[in-house]
Design an enzyme around this catalytic site. Structure first.
Site, PDB file in Angstrom:
ATOM      1  N   LYS A   1      -9.862  -6.961   4.446  1.00  0.00           N
ATOM      2  CA  LYS A   1      -8.738  -7.259   3.553  1.00  0.00           C
ATOM      3  C   LYS A   1      -7.440  -6.936   4.276  1.00  0.00           C
ATOM      4  CE  LYS A   1      -7.102  -6.097  -1.136  1.00  0.00           C
ATOM      5  NZ  LYS A   1      -7.467  -5.372  -2.382  1.00  0.00           N
TER       6      LYS A   1
ATOM      7  N   SER B   1      -7.634  -7.984  -6.392  1.00  0.00           N
ATOM      8  CA  SER B   1      -6.753  -8.391  -5.311  1.00  0.00           C
ATOM      9  C   SER B   1      -7.494  -8.703  -4.013  1.00  0.00           C
ATOM     10  CB  SER B   1      -5.719  -7.288  -5.066  1.00  0.00           C
ATOM     11  OG  SER B   1      -6.362  -6.088  -4.673  1.00  0.00           O
TER      12      SER B   1
ATOM     13  N   SER C   1     -10.403  -4.683  -8.455  1.00  0.00           N
ATOM     14  CA  SER C   1     -10.199  -5.600  -7.331  1.00  0.00           C
ATOM     15  C   SER C   1     -11.383  -5.800  -6.396  1.00  0.00           C
ATOM     16  CB  SER C   1      -8.993  -5.144  -6.494  1.00  0.00           C
ATOM     17  OG  SER C   1      -7.831  -5.183  -7.266  1.00  0.00           O
TER      18      SER C   1
END
Length: 442
Positions: A80, A149, A173
């Protein structure tokens, strides 16, 4: 689907070690998938395919030299884009950080490299790991959100463009995008994986998490990442030596679960409700349906107070200098965070311990708690990443959670079942998750 893409990560590691496969062959297969699907899924924000294959060739050369190899030798892993790396930009989903890198690797990046893994590249994140959506689409239907996210982290695994990826969770997330993208998403107990070198949104709520295609895959990755780190004071000493073997072994006797529909059950569409009702019925001797404790409502309120206050504290400079470059989501959160009182924040922090102390006795009689991972399948449209109402309680309590892609909802879209365990009981928790996964796939 080719054989390499169907193999468990542990089997790929074994085949590379025994020279039945090369890391180049593995990475080449994923490059082919990326070439085919990335233009629609848009999971990546930084990816150098030539460099990836060069790193794979170096991993193969290292193995041939006879030197000892690690538990993830030659395995590509996606990160990420809030995880700091020296050799790639870390832009955190905001134009404010365009082209900027961190001055050192995050602790977990160094742990990956020590294990022999290859960092593939950076996957898209919602703006500053909050709600502003990234460009990523759902791999099962490009008109739908992948969740957030950790949007690109879940979508890269869901589209078979990566075997493993790392994300983070402050609200929902990891669990929600795992549900929407049809993959396994595991958020360990708070404090097991270091956040040193990762974008900080909320010290009390931020967790690192991992994505894979099976419980055993995520257990193998977590085993590498769980370490005490003196630069992250939340981390603890925790032995992972038997993590994978305990995961495979599973529970000693048939597990018992509580299922919470929660106050947010009304958010689910009829097809999703039907899928969960069928799931509960299929495990009727294992599952008891309970109402959620009344104080869970307070937890939602307190989670919001902590999250917004911490966002205001951590991104106050961005708000002051680059307000127009921030999304409406972030502007609103920071504005609210600036208004919460010190008393409200102190109360919210204090209630964390008190609420978990009240709750943990549940795990004396049950192997885990089950809930939906998300309020139905991935919503249509890309302007929102969905809602974390089924996840915030567990992020607040710091419990281990895993989303298992066991069900299908409307249009055949994936629908995750969330399993929740007791803090620091992650070995046994993963064993129970593995049992559930195998029972549903019989």
């Amino acid at each position: 689907m080719t054989d390499i893409l169907e193999l468990k990560v542990e089997d790929i590691v074994s085949k590379i070690k025994d020279a039945q496969l090369t890391s180049v062959e593995v990475c080449q297969k994923y490059v082919e998938r990326i070439n085919k699907f990335e233009k629609d899924v848009k999971a990546w924000v930084h990816l150098d395919k030539k460099l990836l294959l060069k790193k794979a060739a170096e991993a193969d050369e290292y193995r041939r030299s006879g030197k000892p190899t690690g538990p993830l030798h030659g395995i590509p892993v996606a990160l990420k884009d809030i995880i700091g790396t020296i050799d790639m930009p870390t832009e955190c989903g905001t134009p404010i950080r365009k082209g900027k890198s961190y001055s050192q690797n995050a602790e977990i990046v160094d742990l990956l490299l020590s294990a022999g893994a290859i960092v593939m590249g950076k996957t898209a994140t919602s703006e500053l790991a909050y709600l502003g959506p990234s460009k990523t689409t759902n791999p099962h239907d490009h008109s739908r959100t992948p969740g957030g996210s950790s949007s690109g982290s879940a979508a890269s695994v869901g589209s078979f463009m990566a075997p493993l990826s790392i994300g983070s969770q402050t609200g929902g997330s990891v669990i929600r995008p795992a549900s929407y993208c049809g993959v396994v998403g595991y958020k360990p107990t708070y404090g097991l994986i270091s956040r040193n070198g990762v974008l900080k949104t909320s010290d009390k709520l931020d967790h690192m998490g991992v994505f894979g295609r099976s419980v055993e895959d995520v257990a193998l990755l977590a085993k590498v990442l769980i370490r005490k780190d003196n630069h992250d004071k939340a981390t603890v000493h925790y032995s992972t030596e038997n993590m994978l073997s305990e995961t495979k072994k599973g529970p000693l006797f048939e597990p018992k679960f509580i299922f919470y529909k929660t106050d947010y059950w009304k958010l689910l569409d009829k097809k999703s409700k039907d899928a969960f009702e069928y799931f509960i019925k299929s495990f009727k001797k294992n599952i008891e349906v309970f109402d959620t404790p009344s104080y869970f409502k307070d937890i939602h309120k307190y989670h919001q107070i902590i999250h917004e206050t911490d966002l205001a504290n951590n991104f106050g400079l961005y708000f002051k200098k680059y307000k127009k470059k921030l999304s409406k989501y972030m502007q609103d959160a920071i504005s609210k965070g600036n208004k919460h009182s010190a008393k409200d924040y102190a109360e919210a922090i204090d209630f964390m311990k008190r609420s978990y102390d009240s709750y943990e006795e549940v795990f004396e009689d049950y192997h885990g708690v089950l809930t939906p991972s998300s309020p139905g399948v991935a919503p249509k449209g890309l302007k929102s990443t969905g809602t974390a109402e089924f996840n915030k309680v567990w992020s607040y309590l710091g419990t281990p959670c895993i989303s298992l892609p066991l069900l299908q909802g409307d249009g055949g879209m994936p629908l995750g079942v969330q399993l929740v365990g007791a803090r620091y009981d992650d070995h046994r928790f993963l064993g129970v998750a593995n049992w559930l996964e195998k029972e549903c796939n019989k």
